[in-house]
Design an enzyme around this catalytic site. Sequence first.
Site, PDB file in Angstrom:
ATOM      1  N   LYS A  22       7.523 -23.526   7.470  1.00 53.85           N
ATOM      2  CA  LYS A  22       6.928 -23.432   9.039  1.00 53.85           C
ATOM      3  C   LYS A  22       5.401 -22.979   8.831  1.00 53.85           C
ATOM      4  O   LYS A  22       4.638 -23.802   9.488  1.00 53.85           O
ATOM      5  CB  LYS A  22       7.646 -22.253   9.762  1.00 53.85           C
ATOM      6  CG  LYS A  22       6.931 -21.793  10.980  1.00 53.85           C
ATOM      7  CD  LYS A  22       7.434 -20.415  11.400  1.00 53.85           C
ATOM      8  CE  LYS A  22       7.137 -18.971  10.941  1.00 53.85           C
ATOM      9  NZ  LYS A  22       5.875 -18.447  11.482  1.00 53.85           N
ATOM     10  N   ASN A  23       5.182 -22.163   8.010  1.00 49.89           N
ATOM     11  CA  ASN A  23       3.785 -21.836   8.087  1.00 49.89           C
ATOM     12  C   ASN A  23       2.725 -22.816   7.286  1.00 49.89           C
ATOM     13  O   ASN A  23       1.589 -22.814   7.426  1.00 49.89           O
ATOM     14  CB  ASN A  23       3.559 -20.471   7.231  1.00 49.89           C
ATOM     15  CG  ASN A  23       4.117 -19.352   8.254  1.00 49.89           C
ATOM     16  OD1 ASN A  23       4.414 -19.521   9.202  1.00 49.89           O
ATOM     17  ND2 ASN A  23       4.249 -18.100   7.614  1.00 49.89           N
ATOM     18  N   CYS A 116       0.735  -8.278  19.703  1.00 46.85           N
ATOM     19  CA  CYS A 116       1.667  -8.561  18.581  1.00 46.85           C
ATOM     20  C   CYS A 116       2.591  -7.609  18.130  1.00 46.85           C
ATOM     21  O   CYS A 116       2.279  -6.471  17.839  1.00 46.85           O
ATOM     22  CB  CYS A 116       0.917  -9.530  17.601  1.00 46.85           C
ATOM     23  SG  CYS A 116       2.160 -10.250  16.270  1.00 46.85           S
ATOM     24  N   ARG A 121      -4.086  -7.979  15.785  1.00 50.19           N
ATOM     25  CA  ARG A 121      -4.280  -8.975  14.745  1.00 50.19           C
ATOM     26  C   ARG A 121      -5.564  -9.680  15.273  1.00 50.19           C
ATOM     27  O   ARG A 121      -5.483 -10.458  16.266  1.00 50.19           O
ATOM     28  CB  ARG A 121      -3.103 -10.212  14.739  1.00 50.19           C
ATOM     29  CG  ARG A 121      -1.806  -9.525  13.952  1.00 50.19           C
ATOM     30  CD  ARG A 121      -0.598 -10.197  14.058  1.00 50.19           C
ATOM     31  NE  ARG A 121      -0.774 -11.465  13.154  1.00 50.19           N
ATOM     32  CZ  ARG A 121       0.189 -12.354  13.249  1.00 50.19           C
ATOM     33  NH1 ARG A 121       1.288 -12.228  13.863  1.00 50.19           N
ATOM     34  NH2 ARG A 121      -0.209 -13.428  12.214  1.00 50.19           N
ATOM     35  N   ASP A 308       5.591 -11.144   4.579  1.00 49.14           N
ATOM     36  CA  ASP A 308       6.641 -11.963   5.472  1.00 49.14           C
ATOM     37  C   ASP A 308       8.145 -11.779   4.564  1.00 49.14           C
ATOM     38  O   ASP A 308       8.963 -12.027   5.221  1.00 49.14           O
ATOM     39  CB  ASP A 308       6.342 -13.190   5.362  1.00 49.14           C
ATOM     40  CG  ASP A 308       5.364 -13.674   6.417  1.00 49.14           C
ATOM     41  OD1 ASP A 308       4.901 -12.751   7.082  1.00 49.14           O
ATOM     42  OD2 ASP A 308       4.619 -14.913   6.256  1.00 49.14           O
ATOM     43  N   ARG A 400      12.733 -18.700  15.900  1.00 44.92           N
ATOM     44  CA  ARG A 400      11.278 -19.151  15.455  1.00 44.92           C
ATOM     45  C   ARG A 400      11.081 -19.576  14.161  1.00 44.92           C
ATOM     46  O   ARG A 400      10.173 -20.416  14.052  1.00 44.92           O
ATOM     47  CB  ARG A 400      10.298 -18.076  15.851  1.00 44.92           C
ATOM     48  CG  ARG A 400      10.233 -17.600  17.320  1.00 44.92           C
ATOM     49  CD  ARG A 400       9.102 -16.748  17.459  1.00 44.92           C
ATOM     50  NE  ARG A 400       8.048 -16.913  16.651  1.00 44.92           N
ATOM     51  CZ  ARG A 400       7.340 -15.878  16.095  1.00 44.92           C
ATOM     52  NH1 ARG A 400       7.593 -14.669  16.250  1.00 44.92           N
ATOM     53  NH2 ARG A 400       6.251 -16.460  15.461  1.00 44.92           N
TER      54      ARG A 400
HETATM   55  N1  EPU Z   1      -7.391 -10.386  10.149  1.00 44.93           N
HETATM   56  C1  EPU Z   1      -8.530  -9.981  10.589  1.00 44.93           C
HETATM   57  N2  EPU Z   1      -9.217 -10.823  11.368  1.00 44.93           N
HETATM   58  C2  EPU Z   1      -8.906 -12.055  11.557  1.00 44.93           C
HETATM   59  C3  EPU Z   1      -7.741 -12.537  10.821  1.00 44.93           C
HETATM   60  C4  EPU Z   1      -6.915 -11.795   9.995  1.00 44.93           C
HETATM   61  O1  EPU Z   1      -8.712  -8.676  10.447  1.00 44.93           O
HETATM   62  O2  EPU Z   1      -9.642 -12.835  12.182  1.00 44.93           O
HETATM   63  C5  EPU Z   1      -6.520  -9.711   9.305  1.00 44.93           C
HETATM   64  C6  EPU Z   1      -5.109  -9.440   9.806  1.00 44.93           C
HETATM   65  O3  EPU Z   1      -5.185  -8.488  11.118  1.00 44.93           O
HETATM   66  C7  EPU Z   1      -4.214  -8.995   8.635  1.00 44.93           C
HETATM   67  C8  EPU Z   1      -4.996  -9.817   7.427  1.00 44.93           C
HETATM   68  O4  EPU Z   1      -6.359 -10.002   8.131  1.00 44.93           O
HETATM   69  O5  EPU Z   1      -4.431  -7.608   8.415  1.00 44.93           O
HETATM   70  C9  EPU Z   1      -4.390 -11.049   7.051  1.00 44.93           C
HETATM   71  O6  EPU Z   1      -3.851 -11.563   8.358  1.00 44.93           O
HETATM   72  P1  EPU Z   1      -3.754 -13.484   8.235  1.00 44.93           P
HETATM   73  O7  EPU Z   1      -4.953 -13.937   9.043  1.00 44.93           O
HETATM   74  O8  EPU Z   1      -3.687 -13.934   7.009  1.00 44.93           O
HETATM   75  O9  EPU Z   1      -2.488 -13.618   9.095  1.00 44.93           O
HETATM   76  P2  EPU Z   1      -2.359 -14.928   9.885  1.00 44.93           P
HETATM   77  O10 EPU Z   1      -3.014 -16.149   9.288  1.00 44.93           O
HETATM   78  O11 EPU Z   1      -2.531 -14.849  11.214  1.00 44.93           O
HETATM   79  C10 EPU Z   1      -0.219 -16.042   8.418  1.00 44.93           C
HETATM   80  C11 EPU Z   1       1.108 -16.339   8.629  1.00 44.93           C
HETATM   81  C12 EPU Z   1       1.901 -14.873   8.981  1.00 44.93           C
HETATM   82  C13 EPU Z   1       1.783 -14.114   7.632  1.00 44.93           C
HETATM   83  C14 EPU Z   1      -0.184 -13.663   7.412  1.00 44.93           C
HETATM   84  C15 EPU Z   1      -0.075 -13.028   6.146  1.00 44.93           C
HETATM   85  C16 EPU Z   1       0.967 -18.555   9.776  1.00 44.93           C
HETATM   86  C17 EPU Z   1       1.453 -19.249  11.209  1.00 44.93           C
HETATM   87  N3  EPU Z   1       1.377 -17.107  10.000  1.00 44.93           N
HETATM   88  O12 EPU Z   1      -0.795 -15.392   9.673  1.00 44.93           O
HETATM   89  O13 EPU Z   1       3.244 -15.265   9.103  1.00 44.93           O
HETATM   90  O14 EPU Z   1       2.332 -12.929   7.989  1.00 44.93           O
HETATM   91  O15 EPU Z   1      -0.362 -15.163   7.377  1.00 44.93           O
HETATM   92  O16 EPU Z   1       0.343 -13.698   5.091  1.00 44.93           O
HETATM   93  O17 EPU Z   1       0.854 -18.925   8.865  1.00 44.93           O
HETATM   94  C18 EPU Z   1       5.407 -15.082  10.054  1.00 44.93           C
HETATM   95  O18 EPU Z   1       5.849 -16.128   9.497  1.00 44.93           O
HETATM   96  O19 EPU Z   1       6.407 -14.300  10.307  1.00 44.93           O
HETATM   97  C19 EPU Z   1       4.057 -14.870   9.861  1.00 44.93           C
HETATM   98  C20 EPU Z   1       3.607 -13.548  10.765  1.00 44.93           C
END
Ligand code: EPU
Length: 421
Positions: A22-23, A116, A121, A308, A400
């Site tokens: 998915k991701n 969220c 986030r 995850d 999802r």
């Molecule tokens: N963060 C910030 N600022 C930003 C972006 C992220 O502070 O602008 C912080 C977040 O709050 C968190 C950390 O950085 O503390 C890492 O977050 P990341 O941005 O890597 O998460 P994401 O890209 O929004 C993806 C996956 C998530 C998974 C995370 C971490 C997808 C669609 N989502 O989210 O997947 O938990 O990476 O590996 O790829 C799930 O599938 O259930 C899911 C939540």
Amino acid sequence: MDIFKITGPVRLEGEITVGGSKNSALPIIAASLLTAGKSTLRGIPNLSDIAVMCKLLEDMGCKTVADNGDIAIDATTIYKPIGDYEIVRKMRASICILGPLLARCGKVEVSMPGGCAIGYRPVDIHLRGLQELGAKIELRNGYICATANGGLKGANIFLGGAFGSSVLATANVLCAATLARGKTVIEYASCEPEITDLANCLVKMGAKITGIGSPQLIINGVKELKPVEHTVIPDRIEAGTFMAAAAITKGNLKIKNCRTDHLMAVINKLRSINIAVEETQDGCEVCSSGNIEPTDITTLPYPGFPTDLQAQFMAVLCLAKGNSIITEKIFPDRFMHVAELSRMAANLRKEGPHIIISGVEKLIAAPVMASDLRASAALVVAALAAHGETIVNRVYHIDRGYEKIEEKLNAVGAKIQRQSV
Ligand code: EPU
């Protein structure tokens, strides 16, 4: 709204096959916006999050056709580069249209993702990265409005944040940089396999990227990209969830279509708690024969233990012979499952970003509430081992991210009934 009725305890045994990631699929579908023409993506799981992403693309004028794991996307026409609030509020990952649309159209508006269940986030890293490529960004009426009059320009960009790298910020900046003028260096890029898959797909589209899989990505911008045919990698989180299910049920699962090289931290942890994992030709066999030993788990960016899978492994450790500690370093508030697992007689105590787990003899079935995708997966894992009939409410969270999870698990010995209420 559907519920699961899960009768336990059961022992899982047999072969189970992992679907496409998915991701990986979500940012790659968004990346198809980088070019006019028809791309074909394969191995795409049939999930509600994927449907939301396709809806987002259709809403701006693209055509998408899903057929048995393939999605054909015709992104020739984009008449409004806008991610509408009504769609974006259903799925945070909608944010990954930001970079591709900015690069292709020179402007984009995307509704700012809201609250969220797994905690705060922010999207500051996404915005900072795009600004460094020359985008002007403002927030208007809850929308992120970005413009790049005159195009994006390559830059040296440090993408780290307070919690390390960001997966989708890396996806956004990487996509945008493929069409920027000149060279971009992204330092502290996410090394997650899903970003590697995205980068490999972009290379097939004609992008010039080196350092793939490392924290330093170097992108030499090109004038245009071409449509692509690409198969996404297997879902490592679905695979890890099946591993947890095998472990908690003292089962024996042959997990097929599983990239063990993407799950080294998880396999290492399983072995350390007395679960045997043998690699096979297209996956692995997970076999639990005796007691689950306690351990400590700290979630970290890849190649560390994935956030995850934190909830699912907490469920497993509830039945360990002793005390374990889980520390969440990516989303420090991602603990919605703790109260629900406690309702199933788990012995859990929260201390800041740590959960102290005192292993119990048995879990006891209860009605529980799914709160987010992975928390609900943890409740299903726990229910397989719990005595009695567990009712998991709000199963839409699990839909999802897991395709037909009840059918897959029932085929290897689970007793899960889906009911509409
Ligand atoms: N963060 C910030 N600022 C930003 C972006 C992220 O502070 O602008 C912080 C977040 O709050 C968190 C950390 O950085 O503390 C890492 O977050 P990341 O941005 O890597 O998460 P994401 O890209 O929004 C993806 C996956 C998530 C998974 C995370 C971490 C997808 C669609 N989502 O989210 O997947 O938990 O990476 O590996 O790829 C799930 O599938 O259930 C899911 C939540």
